[in-house]
Design an enzyme around this catalytic site. Structure first.
Site, PDB file in Angstrom:
ATOM      1  N   SER A  81       0.831  -1.209   0.000  1.00 55.30           N
ATOM      2  CA  SER A  81       0.000   0.000   0.000  1.00 55.30           C
ATOM      3  C   SER A  81       0.864   1.258   0.000  1.00 55.30           C
ATOM      4  CB  SER A  81      -0.901   0.008   1.239  1.00 55.30           C
ATOM      5  OG  SER A  81      -1.542  -1.229   1.355  1.00 55.30           O
TER       6      SER A  81
HETATM    7  C1  LIG Z   1      -3.281  -4.322  -0.054  1.00 62.83           C
HETATM    8  S1  LIG Z   1      -2.740  -5.961   0.166  1.00 62.83           S
HETATM    9  C2  LIG Z   1      -2.012  -5.911   1.788  1.00 62.83           C
HETATM   10  C3  LIG Z   1      -0.715  -5.146   1.861  1.00 62.83           C
HETATM   11  C4  LIG Z   1       0.216  -5.631   2.959  1.00 62.83           C
HETATM   12  N1  LIG Z   1      -0.272  -5.313   4.276  1.00 62.83           N
HETATM   13  C5  LIG Z   1       1.632  -5.124   2.757  1.00 62.83           C
HETATM   14  O1  LIG Z   1       2.187  -4.482   3.641  1.00 62.83           O
HETATM   15  O2  LIG Z   1       2.204  -5.436   1.707  1.00 62.83           O
HETATM   16  C6  LIG Z   1      -4.235  -6.846   0.504  1.00 62.83           C
HETATM   17  C7  LIG Z   1      -4.020  -8.336   0.719  1.00 62.83           C
HETATM   18  O3  LIG Z   1      -5.217  -8.882   1.262  1.00 62.83           O
HETATM   19  C8  LIG Z   1      -5.285 -10.219   0.836  1.00 62.83           C
HETATM   20  N2  LIG Z   1      -6.660 -10.736   1.034  1.00 62.83           N
HETATM   21  C9  LIG Z   1      -7.766 -10.571   0.260  1.00 62.83           C
HETATM   22  N3  LIG Z   1      -8.816 -11.218   0.784  1.00 62.83           N
HETATM   23  C10 LIG Z   1      -8.381 -11.798   1.934  1.00 62.83           C
HETATM   24  C11 LIG Z   1      -8.993 -12.605   2.935  1.00 62.83           C
HETATM   25  N4  LIG Z   1     -10.291 -12.957   2.878  1.00 62.83           N
HETATM   26  N5  LIG Z   1      -8.222 -13.027   3.967  1.00 62.83           N
HETATM   27  C12 LIG Z   1      -6.899 -12.692   4.057  1.00 62.83           C
HETATM   28  N6  LIG Z   1      -6.273 -11.936   3.131  1.00 62.83           N
HETATM   29  C13 LIG Z   1      -7.001 -11.493   2.086  1.00 62.83           C
HETATM   30  C14 LIG Z   1      -4.825 -10.161  -0.614  1.00 62.83           C
HETATM   31  O4  LIG Z   1      -4.402 -11.450  -1.062  1.00 62.83           O
HETATM   32  C15 LIG Z   1      -3.714  -9.123  -0.544  1.00 62.83           C
HETATM   33  O5  LIG Z   1      -2.451  -9.729  -0.436  1.00 62.83           O
END
Ligand SMILES: C[S@@+](CC[C@H](N)C(=O)[O-])C[C@H]1O[C@@H](n2cnc3c(N)ncnc32)[C@H](O)[C@@H]1O
Length: 413
Positions: free
Chosen positions: A80
């Site tokens: 992000s």
């Molecule tokens: C914006 S990214 C997170 C960025 C991360 N915190 C970083 O520092 O790089 C959002 C993440 O949420 C995950 N995601 C989507 N749905 C999810 C779920 N139901 N449970 C866990 N993770 C999920 C995606 O695979 C993705 O990797």
């Protein structure tokens, strides 16, 4: 660039160190009341090790970096934008020794920042567990964390909506993926006095809200506009975005059927003026938030503008590069969209047989928002209640699957 061994024994280059320091200076300017601890975390953790496909310069720009896409080329994972990460870490307020759960491990970068914050002062009890639904993302995040010197962070593959009861309770729970409702599992896994920070969808407007427990309800203590990709899996919300043609998209925050919007837009519009002046910033957190929370008919149109074609949105209220956007109201017979302030205040175009009525309703929302002192996210107070809880007559209440959200605005200071 010259290599040297940094304070923690990591190999670093002068180029990276300088770029990281520049990013921290930028965050100090962009994040109101940025704390010394959060800035120190960004100074310490090497973002470039979490986004290996990006150049070092890209890694230290204040930009989101997409790291994974699905078969339709839509982003499914990213690191992000550092500014929103810092704002959310300020909302979370990690204390040394805290047990922290993150939903959305992504690259692992935020988990590393949080491990730094929970472990500062040599706190041995501080620990971070981070979850992601995608196994490949989990494997990559674990590798980045080891390489960057945070092998103690636990990276788990699972649906974040279930939390991770094995390591509960947590002092802090953060989601770095957009949620439609605060899952009940998180509430169960939070320690007394704990705090949840999550990008919450409020009818198409997403706000990072910090929530604290008050009896059997949850109350927001801060809200910051943000734009995260959505949670996937069974807990995903009903919202959807539909491509109407190659350049026009319709966002339906409450799902539902898609009427023939292109035919509505092809007809002669009616135009109304609100007499309320303002610009795009008033739309995001202000008027947009009012329409999103208080209107079951809320929608938004997004158009990719090109010189070659006559635009659908004649006076778009929002412009980002080649994208134009507008919030609006939609029913089976027409659509009304907000337009920019042309000197007579924000305007509204109504299209289709119900366009005039929808346009009048949209104008009324703009005027009511103005008369209420133009409230925005800073004044928003959300209370997450059990479904059967009583709410005041006339209150704005957003029903979810297991809870409902009472939406209020604090009086102007
Ligand atoms: C914006 S990214 C997170 C960025 C991360 N915190 C970083 O520092 O790089 C959002 C993440 O949420 C995950 N995601 C989507 N749905 C999810 C779920 N139901 N449970 C866990 N993770 C999920 C995606 O695979 C993705 O990797």
């Amino acid at each position: 660039v010259t290599c040297f061994t940094g304070k923690n024994g990591r190999m670093a280059t002068l180029g990276e160190e300088t770029l990281r320091a520049t990013l921290v200076d930028l965050l100090r300017d962009r994040v109101p009341h940025a704390s010394a601890e959060v800035l120190a975390a960004f100074r310490f953790v090497p973002r470039h090790l979490f986004v290996p496909a990006a150049t070092v310069a890209e890694a230290y720009a204040d930009e989101a970096i997409v790291t994974r896409r699905d078969a339709d080329d839509l982003p499914t994972s990213s690191s992000s934008q550092p500014t929103i990460m810092a704002l959310m870490l300020e909302q979370l307020g990690i204390q040394p020794g805290d047990r922290v759960l993150e939903i959305g491990a992504g690259t692992g970068y935020n988990a590393a920042l949080m491990a730094y914050l929970a472990g500062r002062g040599g706190s041995p009890a501080g620990r971070v567990v981070t979850l992601d639904i995608d196994p490949e993302t989990v494997a990559a995040a674990a590798g980045h964390l080891v390489k960057a010197g945070f092998p103690e962070v636990e990276v788990v593959c699972g649906d974040g909506a279930d939390g991770h009861p094995e390591a509960a309770p947590y002092d802090r729970i953060i989601a770095t993926v957009g949620v439609w409702e605060i899952p009940q599992a998180w509430a169960r896994q939070l320690a007394p006095g704990g705090r949840i920070v999550a990008p919450l969808d409020l009818g198409g407007v997403q706000l990072s809200v910090a929530l604290e427990r008050q009896g059997d309800t949850w109350r927001s203590v801060s809200a910051v506009p943000c734009g995260f990709m959505r949670l996937r899996g069974p807990a995903a919300g009903p919202e959807r975005t539909v491509s109407l043609d190659s350049r026009l998209k319709l966002a339906l925050p409450r799902g539902g059927s898609v009427p023939d919007v292109l035919t509505f837009l092809g007809g002669e519009p009616v135009r109304r003026a609100s007499g309320v002046s303002g610009g795009p910033l008033d739309v995001f957190g202000g008027i947009g938030l009012r329409i999103a929370t208080g209107e079951a008919r809320a929608c938004a149109l997004w158009e990719k503008v090109s010189d070659a074609e006559e635009p659908y949105l004649a006076e778009p209220v929002i412009r980002f590069g080649d994208m134009a956007g507008a919030p609006g109201l939609l029913d089976d017979d027409g659509i009304a969209v907000l337009t920019g302030d042309d000197g007579d205040g924000f305007g509204v175009f109504g299209h289709g047989s119900s366009g005039g009525r929808l346009a009048d309703d949209l104008v009324r929302h703009v005027q009511t928002w103005d008369a209420a002192g133009r409230p925005d996210a800073d004044r928003l107070v959300l209370t997450v209640l059990p479904l059967d809880a009583e709410t005041p007559t006339g209150a704005t209440v957003m029903p979810k699957r297991h809870t409902k959200i009472l939406v209020e605005f604090a009086p102007a200071p």
